[in-house]
Design an enzyme around this catalytic site. Sequence first.
Site, mmCIF file in Angstrom:
data_model
loop_
_atom_site.group_PDB
_atom_site.id
_atom_site.type_symbol
_atom_site.label_atom_id
_atom_site.label_comp_id
_atom_site.label_asym_id
_atom_site.label_seq_id
_atom_site.Cartn_x
_atom_site.Cartn_y
_atom_site.Cartn_z
ATOM 1 N N CYS A 110 27.397 14.685 -35.766
ATOM 2 C CA CYS A 110 28.501 15.223 -34.992
ATOM 3 C C CYS A 110 28.973 16.454 -35.868
ATOM 4 C CB CYS A 110 29.749 14.146 -35.134
ATOM 5 S SG CYS A 110 31.247 14.690 -34.199
ATOM 6 N N HIS A 153 28.732 10.043 -26.248
ATOM 7 C CA HIS A 153 29.204 10.753 -27.662
ATOM 8 C C HIS A 153 30.378 11.456 -27.324
ATOM 9 C CE1 HIS A 153 28.505 12.144 -31.861
ATOM 10 N NE2 HIS A 153 29.405 13.166 -31.298
ATOM 11 N N GLU A 154 30.338 12.467 -26.380
ATOM 12 C CA GLU A 154 31.014 13.279 -25.910
ATOM 13 C C GLU A 154 32.267 12.824 -25.340
ATOM 14 O OE1 GLU A 154 31.196 16.142 -27.631
ATOM 15 O OE2 GLU A 154 29.056 15.677 -28.230
#
Length: 185
Positions: A110, A153-154
């Site tokens: 990330c 993830h986003e």
Amino acid sequence: MITMDDIVRDGHPVLRQTAEAVELPPTEEEKQQLADMIEFVKNSQDADIAEKYGLRPGVGLAAPQINISKRMIAVHCEDEDGEEYSYALFNPRIVSHSVKRAYLATGEGCLSVDEAIPGFVPRYQKIRVKATTLEGEDIDIRLKGFPAIVFQHEIDHLNGIMFYDHIQKDQPFAEPENSVAIGRS
């Protein structure tokens, strides 16, 4: 232009907040912020631009990562077959998902987390996302494999969830049940 200095780091309170929905139509400022986000992600993957501006390569960026608590994400990646997925979206939401899971064999990283956090991050193998594009079009996209993982993830960032929250603490490399490994990082 967004730079690495604009990316908030792990521990910043905005990363744990639930982001606000963007009222549609978005303001010019919101459109510009989202356009800057997709430009950043694309630039971070261009070796020359990344080196010139000191960008870490990334495949996605969520508005909370630049200290904007709004539901906006930018994704620019390829699937296992080399098909490109490039989206700048307002209010993305997962409307359905598979039972089968997937995870990146190399783990996830990330832009807001400077150190590597080892472990498998279980995700849905397939998802369906509804959102509004930068151009104001309502879209409904089906994703699988690597792009599905990137989107999850986003979207997690919009809900105050970090990727490592999904890693099994006592057995970080335990293969998630009913899952397939995706070989890319």
